[in-house]
Design an enzyme around this catalytic site. Sequence first.
Site, PDB file in Angstrom:
ATOM      1  N   GLU A 121       1.060  -1.203   3.544  1.00  0.00           N
ATOM      2  CA  GLU A 121       0.253  -1.142   2.326  1.00  0.00           C
ATOM      3  C   GLU A 121       1.113  -1.024   1.076  1.00  0.00           C
ATOM      4  O   GLU A 121       0.792  -1.626   0.041  1.00  0.00           O
ATOM      5  CB  GLU A 121      -0.722   0.038   2.422  1.00  0.00           C
ATOM      6  N   HIS A 181      -9.961  -1.554   2.347  1.00  0.00           N
ATOM      7  CA  HIS A 181     -10.316  -0.550   3.353  1.00  0.00           C
ATOM      8  C   HIS A 181     -11.762  -0.698   3.843  1.00  0.00           C
ATOM      9  O   HIS A 181     -12.165  -0.023   4.793  1.00  0.00           O
ATOM     10  CB  HIS A 181     -10.093   0.861   2.794  1.00  0.00           C
TER      11      HIS A 181
END
Length: 241
Positions: free
Chosen positions: A142, A175
């Site tokens: 990420e 997400h």
Amino acid sequence: MKKEYWFVVITYIAMQLSSIVGMPIFMLIGSLSGMPADELKVKAAAYWIVFSFLAALSLILILMRKDMRERIDTRNQASIPTSILWAIAGVFLALIAQSLAGSIEQMFGVKSESENTQNLISLIYEVPMVIFVTSVIGPILEEILFRKIIFGSLNKRFNFFISALISSVIFGLAHGELEHLLLYTAMGFTFAFLYAQTGRILVSMVAHIAMNTLVIILQVLYREDIEKILDTAQAFIGGLL
């Protein structure tokens, strides 16, 4: 963006979607090995997460090897001692940002519990190896994608606030929990700040890894107690707001 950056983006997206193909394969392997039907789906999901994240990290590191070999202008970077301090402080900043965002979400009736986190905790109970993915590999991927590539590319054209906001919203959307978009955006903003402040992606990476590790371990060991403490803390902060 650089050509290799686009390949990194494609690799990350492919990793996220790979369970569509990967899980049935792992379930078939599990059924052939005699795994009980009630364990099959959970075990397949857990092992596929481990496999796909490791595969994606390996490929992304290969794609980024040229970028990592390029000479870095250290004049735009914080010193190593300063970077270490920012990495440590970043853990607390991220936790504070998460708590504040969670309190604001609760004011609008959003439950504090994250479905993603609870699903991952369940997988960790089944296959403890998943904790390494959620605590280490996930944050590394990420930070490379959302901070170094997306934020870094945007920050060459726009100011910090716009670049951090756009990259953090994308980070939140990735997400898949729209109800917690503010929470993920706040965390992404914090990590973007650490990267911009120090010029070292390792700083935001270490802070992200440390925060995830702390949250995951505490939730695994003290799941019910932590939920009570977080609810109390968020209610207190919400009262102040």
